[in-house]
Design a protein around this motif. Structure first.
Motif, mmCIF file in Angstrom:
data_model
loop_
_atom_site.group_PDB
_atom_site.id
_atom_site.type_symbol
_atom_site.label_atom_id
_atom_site.label_comp_id
_atom_site.label_asym_id
_atom_site.label_seq_id
_atom_site.Cartn_x
_atom_site.Cartn_y
_atom_site.Cartn_z
ATOM 1 N N SER A 44 90.543 58.582 54.418
ATOM 2 C CA SER A 44 89.308 59.277 54.050
ATOM 3 C C SER A 44 88.290 59.217 55.178
ATOM 4 O O SER A 44 87.501 60.146 55.372
ATOM 5 N N GLY A 45 88.322 58.128 55.959
ATOM 6 C CA GLY A 45 87.393 58.009 57.072
ATOM 7 C C GLY A 45 87.604 59.077 58.134
ATOM 8 O O GLY A 45 86.662 59.460 58.837
ATOM 9 N N LEU A 46 88.821 59.584 58.252
ATOM 10 C CA LEU A 46 89.096 60.639 59.223
ATOM 11 C C LEU A 46 88.360 61.925 58.894
ATOM 12 O O LEU A 46 88.068 62.728 59.782
ATOM 13 N N PHE A 47 88.032 62.123 57.612
ATOM 14 C CA PHE A 47 87.375 63.346 57.166
ATOM 15 C C PHE A 47 85.897 63.134 56.836
ATOM 16 O O PHE A 47 85.214 64.050 56.399
ATOM 17 N N ALA A 48 85.410 61.895 57.010
ATOM 18 C CA ALA A 48 84.046 61.553 56.599
ATOM 19 C C ALA A 48 83.015 62.125 57.567
ATOM 20 O O ALA A 48 83.279 62.331 58.754
ATOM 21 N N ASP A 49 81.816 62.377 57.035
ATOM 22 C CA ASP A 49 80.713 62.899 57.841
ATOM 23 C C ASP A 49 79.415 62.395 57.216
ATOM 24 O O ASP A 49 79.104 62.724 56.077
ATOM 25 N N ASP A 50 78.666 61.568 57.973
ATOM 26 C CA ASP A 50 77.419 61.031 57.410
ATOM 27 C C ASP A 50 76.224 61.948 57.654
ATOM 28 O O ASP A 50 75.089 61.612 57.305
ATOM 29 N N ILE A 106 74.580 62.506 60.144
ATOM 30 C CA ILE A 106 73.572 61.966 61.062
ATOM 31 C C ILE A 106 74.180 61.812 62.449
ATOM 32 O O ILE A 106 73.889 62.577 63.366
ATOM 33 N N LEU A 107 75.039 60.807 62.593
ATOM 34 C CA LEU A 107 75.589 60.506 63.912
ATOM 35 C C LEU A 107 77.109 60.507 63.963
ATOM 36 O O LEU A 107 77.688 60.815 64.997
ATOM 37 N N THR A 108 77.737 60.149 62.838
ATOM 38 C CA THR A 108 79.175 59.873 62.872
ATOM 39 C C THR A 108 79.946 60.902 62.055
ATOM 40 O O THR A 108 79.595 61.188 60.899
ATOM 41 N N ARG A 109 80.992 61.405 62.665
ATOM 42 C CA ARG A 109 81.835 62.417 62.018
ATOM 43 C C ARG A 109 83.283 62.092 62.339
ATOM 44 O O ARG A 109 83.652 61.898 63.500
ATOM 45 N N GLY A 110 84.112 62.013 61.295
ATOM 46 C CA GLY A 110 85.522 61.760 61.510
ATOM 47 C C GLY A 110 86.176 62.905 62.258
ATOM 48 O O GLY A 110 85.711 64.050 62.185
ATOM 49 N N PRO A 111 87.264 62.663 62.979
ATOM 50 C CA PRO A 111 87.880 63.703 63.806
ATOM 51 C C PRO A 111 88.461 64.872 63.023
ATOM 52 O O PRO A 111 88.690 65.936 63.592
ATOM 53 N N LEU A 112 88.697 64.682 61.721
ATOM 54 C CA LEU A 112 89.279 65.768 60.919
ATOM 55 C C LEU A 112 88.265 66.399 59.967
ATOM 56 O O LEU A 112 88.633 67.251 59.158
ATOM 57 N N GLY A 150 86.034 68.575 60.480
ATOM 58 C CA GLY A 150 85.894 70.009 60.687
ATOM 59 C C GLY A 150 87.029 70.832 60.123
ATOM 60 O O GLY A 150 86.931 72.064 60.076
ATOM 61 N N PHE A 151 88.088 70.179 59.658
ATOM 62 C CA PHE A 151 89.247 70.904 59.130
ATOM 63 C C PHE A 151 89.180 71.095 57.615
ATOM 64 O O PHE A 151 90.092 71.689 57.035
ATOM 65 N N VAL A 152 88.146 70.565 56.974
ATOM 66 C CA VAL A 152 87.988 70.714 55.517
ATOM 67 C C VAL A 152 86.594 71.239 55.223
ATOM 68 O O VAL A 152 85.707 71.252 56.087
ATOM 69 N N SER A 153 86.395 71.675 53.988
ATOM 70 C CA SER A 153 85.087 72.182 53.594
ATOM 71 C C SER A 153 84.061 71.063 53.532
ATOM 72 O O SER A 153 84.407 69.874 53.486
ATOM 73 N N LEU A 193 85.255 62.911 50.324
ATOM 74 C CA LEU A 193 86.018 61.884 51.041
ATOM 75 C C LEU A 193 85.096 60.842 51.676
ATOM 76 O O LEU A 193 85.470 59.677 51.801
ATOM 77 N N THR A 194 83.900 61.245 52.059
ATOM 78 C CA THR A 194 82.926 60.276 52.560
ATOM 79 C C THR A 194 82.540 59.302 51.458
ATOM 80 O O THR A 194 82.439 58.085 51.680
ATOM 81 N N THR A 195 82.333 59.838 50.253
ATOM 82 C CA THR A 195 82.014 58.987 49.103
ATOM 83 C C THR A 195 83.188 58.069 48.777
ATOM 84 O O THR A 195 83.014 56.877 48.516
ATOM 85 N N LEU A 196 84.393 58.629 48.794
ATOM 86 C CA LEU A 196 85.595 57.834 48.535
ATOM 87 C C LEU A 196 85.729 56.712 49.558
ATOM 88 O O LEU A 196 86.126 55.591 49.211
ATOM 89 N N HIS A 197 85.358 56.991 50.791
ATOM 90 C CA HIS A 197 85.439 55.990 51.861
ATOM 91 C C HIS A 197 84.588 54.763 51.526
ATOM 92 O O HIS A 197 84.977 53.632 51.805
ATOM 93 N N GLY A 198 83.439 55.007 50.912
ATOM 94 C CA GLY A 198 82.588 53.888 50.510
ATOM 95 C C GLY A 198 83.112 53.167 49.284
ATOM 96 O O GLY A 198 83.099 51.930 49.219
ATOM 97 N N TRP A 199 83.598 53.921 48.312
ATOM 98 C CA TRP A 199 84.111 53.309 47.078
ATOM 99 C C TRP A 199 85.320 52.423 47.353
ATOM 100 O O TRP A 199 85.437 51.320 46.800
#
Length: 218
Positions: A115-121, A123-129, A131-134, A141-147
């Motif tokens: 999930s971290g690969l698709f996460a986007d905060d 602000i500063l940090t964006r996972g490398p993937l 841009g490949f999802v909506s 997935l960002t929320t899932l990354h925290g849970w």
């Protein structure tokens, strides 16, 4: 009962166990202190190890293979029923309950790292993937990354508690074998087959290469 020293864990399993513990701590600390480049690096290392461990679970040493330590849920429950019975350790590798704990930890860590690969905060940090999802999918997935990190903490806490319980209630030391690789088992225990070093190096390089390639996509 005579006991003999038996080599049960290869160096890849032992090093990976302690490396993963350290990287989980590093990931938490780097996120809490805003060191997101370090957080990303730690996440890539975790994912590299997880890919290696999945491959090692099919191709690696006998005690590392899923088919060797994954038994039925009933067998796991039966083992837990004897949790407070003091008896010598007869398990060559993971016991029936421990095998399911390994699977649970791997699954949750894969969900966390993936999930971290698709996460986007935003602000500063964006996972490398990302841009490949909506945007909606990335937000989920960002929320899932925290849970999932909270679930990881719960499983790690349970794992540590069970290891302590084994030491106190059953007088079985599960930590030393994960350091030395050897257990003292009843005489006649058959040592497991350990995979060759070159195979581990090949799989480690392949896993690291895959994650490096993913990291370049962003």
């Amino acid at each position: 009962m005579a006991l003999v020293k038996v080599k049960v864990w290869d160096g890849w399993v032992r090093a990976g166990h302690w490396l993963l513990a350290g990287l989980i701590g590093l990931s938490w600390w780097s996120a809490e202190t805003g060191r997101m480049e370090l957080h990303l690096t730690s996440g890539y290392l975790i994912l590299s190890y997880l890919l290696f461990r999945l491959a090692w679970g099919f191709l690696g040493s006998e005690t590392a293979r899923f088919r060797q330590f994954l038994r039925s849920p009933l067998a796991a429950l039966g083992h837990l029923g004897h949790l407070f019975r003091r008896e010598p350790d007869r398990e060559i590798g993971h016991n029936a309950a421990g095998g399911w704990m390994v699977l649970a930890l791997l699954a949750v860590l894969l969900a966390q790292a993936g999930s971290g690969l698709f996460a986007d905060d935003d602000i500063l940090t964006r996972g490398p993937l990302a841009g490949f999802v909506s945007g909606e999918t990335s937000y989920f997935l960002t929320t899932l990354h925290g849970w999932t990190f909270n679930l990881i903490l719960a499983l790690v806490g349970l794992h540590v508690a069970v290891v302590l319980l084994y030491a106190l209630a059953k007088r079985q030391d599960l930590v030393r074998p994960m350091v030395t690789g050897s257990k003292r088992l009843p005489e006649g225990s058959i040592a497991p087959r350990l995979a060759p070093l070159w195979l581990g190096l090949l799989l480690a390089c392949a896993s690291g290469g895959i994650v490096w390639w993913i990291s370049t996509l962003g």
